[in-house]
Design a protein around this motif. Structure first.
Motif, PDB file in Angstrom:
ATOM      1  N   GLU A 186       2.719 -13.820  -1.173  1.00  0.00           N
ATOM      2  CA  GLU A 186       3.027 -12.965  -2.032  1.00  0.00           C
ATOM      3  C   GLU A 186       2.874 -11.492  -1.353  1.00  0.00           C
ATOM      4  O   GLU A 186       2.182 -11.422  -0.321  1.00  0.00           O
ATOM      5  CB  GLU A 186       2.371 -12.950  -3.292  1.00  0.00           C
ATOM      6  CG  GLU A 186       2.878 -14.011  -4.110  1.00  0.00           C
ATOM      7  CD  GLU A 186       1.822 -14.404  -5.451  1.00  0.00           C
ATOM      8  OE1 GLU A 186       2.579 -14.571  -6.536  1.00  0.00           O
ATOM      9  OE2 GLU A 186       0.716 -14.061  -5.368  1.00  0.00           O
ATOM     10  N   GLY A 187       3.586 -10.587  -1.939  1.00  0.00           N
ATOM     11  CA  GLY A 187       3.750  -9.055  -1.193  1.00  0.00           C
ATOM     12  C   GLY A 187       4.732  -8.657  -0.663  1.00  0.00           C
ATOM     13  O   GLY A 187       5.674  -9.398  -0.437  1.00  0.00           O
TER      14      GLY A 187
ATOM     15  N   GLU B 136      -8.014 -16.949   6.501  1.00  0.00           N
ATOM     16  CA  GLU B 136      -7.162 -16.425   7.497  1.00  0.00           C
ATOM     17  C   GLU B 136      -8.265 -16.001   8.624  1.00  0.00           C
ATOM     18  O   GLU B 136      -9.584 -16.084   8.679  1.00  0.00           O
ATOM     19  CB  GLU B 136      -7.185 -14.663   6.733  1.00  0.00           C
ATOM     20  CG  GLU B 136      -6.820 -13.681   7.634  1.00  0.00           C
ATOM     21  CD  GLU B 136      -7.066 -12.301   7.038  1.00  0.00           C
ATOM     22  OE1 GLU B 136      -7.604 -11.367   7.689  1.00  0.00           O
ATOM     23  OE2 GLU B 136      -6.922 -12.250   5.820  1.00  0.00           O
TER      24      GLU B 136
ATOM     25  N   THR C 114      -2.086 -18.295  -0.539  1.00  0.00           N
ATOM     26  CA  THR C 114      -2.715 -19.041  -1.137  1.00  0.00           C
ATOM     27  C   THR C 114      -2.144 -20.445  -0.669  1.00  0.00           C
ATOM     28  O   THR C 114      -0.953 -20.903  -0.689  1.00  0.00           O
ATOM     29  CB  THR C 114      -2.314 -18.961  -2.611  1.00  0.00           C
ATOM     30  OG1 THR C 114      -2.573 -17.648  -2.987  1.00  0.00           O
ATOM     31  CG2 THR C 114      -3.209 -20.000  -3.264  1.00  0.00           C
TER      32      THR C 114
ATOM     33  N   GLU D 285      -0.355 -11.756   0.778  1.00  0.00           N
ATOM     34  CA  GLU D 285      -1.539 -12.510  -0.102  1.00  0.00           C
ATOM     35  C   GLU D 285      -1.206 -13.951   0.127  1.00  0.00           C
ATOM     36  O   GLU D 285      -0.198 -14.587  -0.507  1.00  0.00           O
ATOM     37  CB  GLU D 285      -1.641 -12.038  -1.691  1.00  0.00           C
ATOM     38  CG  GLU D 285      -1.985 -10.666  -1.712  1.00  0.00           C
ATOM     39  CD  GLU D 285      -1.884 -10.257  -3.128  1.00  0.00           C
ATOM     40  OE1 GLU D 285      -1.733 -11.181  -3.945  1.00  0.00           O
ATOM     41  OE2 GLU D 285      -2.093  -8.992  -3.490  1.00  0.00           O
TER      42      GLU D 285
END
Length: 321
Positions: A43-44, A96, A53, A51
């Protein structure tokens, strides 16, 4: 619609690229099998840190590529110099491992020539895609970084590397101007006067300027005779910034080297993105920027800017690529 490609391009590993490699680790190789790229949620906005996940360990034996956000800029070819940012994750540990955005999400874009000397994942995600694209790649670590190269990013050779790349701009070979070039214009009455010494701008004089209006304003001193600035391009500019009625600038480039940055992508303050796109190379403009279009309520403590300060900039647009 999204575009999907497979098979990573080969390339020569360059671990020193841009000084961004993380410290090596003893990350163990994963077992075969695992989830596909579709299991990951990313997302973003383009130009902002993604972001990511995970929903389970990723398959370290397959390569999948997808364009998550499609840009409308020029297509990137091998040999082009490109501005980009990227995020790297370990599909086995689901963590990350490296990001050009940094921990605070404010890291600077990276400039690189796309070719054999860059890490293979950069060519794979850029060549054939467009400026403005956000591309995600899932691939075995050794294909992303070269044999053994994943250790520098805390990935074993058979771990899946998950990589998100934002293509911010492409630099053409047209050299930047030495200064503004075009038709002189009469500036608006609200604007401060330039202070110059030996032809170099050193500050702004607010003696005859109107008090801040609270609006985002721009006025042209020189209308450049070059190309129109487009979203996603990398600008080369000289600039000077000063708080309203301050005695000295808080930042400037006229005594140093011109600055370079992507425009219209959120890489600079909102006032610059909104008022520089659509202008022409060679232009000199003055911007009046209220807090909401500058550094917001928090201001910029390092520059001595309070959350209530109105900013004024004189900007020379020297190049756009």
């Amino acid at each position: 619609m999204s575009r999907v490609r497979s098979a990573a391009l080969s390339g020569v590993l360059a671990l020193s690229l841009l000084g961004l490699a993380a410290c090596g680790s003893d990350s163990s190789d994963s077992d075969e099998g695992g989830a596909s790229l579709s299991s990951v949620t990313i997302e973003g906005e383009h130009g902002k840190a993604p972001e990511v996940t995970f929903d389970g360990r990723l398959d370290g034996t397959k390569t999948e590529t997808e364009v998550l956000i499609e840009g409308d800029g020029e297509e990137v070819a091998e040999g082009d110099t490109v501005e980009a940012q990227w995020w790297i994750g370990n599909g086995f540990t689901e963590e990350e491992t490296q990001s050009t955005w940094g921990e605070d999400g404010k890291g600077e874009p990276q400039s690189l020539e796309v070719g054999d000397e860059v890490l293979p994942f950069l060519a794979e995600t850029m060549v054939g895609n467009n400026v403005g694209d956000r591309v995600v790649l899932m691939t075995p670590s050794d294909e992303a970084f070269g044999e053994g190269g994943g250790a520098q990013f805390n990935l074993g050779n058979r771990d899946a590397a998950l990589i998100v790349v934002d293509i911010l701009g492409r630099k053409d070979t047209v050299p930047a101007l030495d200064g503004p070039q075009g038709e002189e214009k009469t500036p608006a009455k609200w604007a401060p006067t330039l202070i110059e010494q030996d032809g170099v701008i050193t500050g702004l004089d607010f003696t005859d300027a109107r008090e801040p209006s609270g609006n985002l304003l721009a006025t042209t001193l020189i209308k450049g005779d070059g190309a129109v600035v487009k979203t996603g391009q990398t600008l080369t500019v000289d600039y000077l910034g000063q708080v309203y009625d301050a005695d000295a600038p808080f930042d400037e480039s006229y005594s140093k080297e011109p600055a370079e940055f992507p425009i219209g992508t959120g890489s600079v303050i909102k006032g610059w993105d909104e008022r520089l796109v659509g202008r022409t190379v060679g232009s000199r403009v003055i911007l009046e920027i209220p807090p909401a279009d500058g550094y917001g309520e928090e201001g910029n403590e390092a520059a001595g800017i309070k959350g209530t300060d109105t900013l004024y900039f004189v900007i020379d647009i020297l190049g756009a690529s």
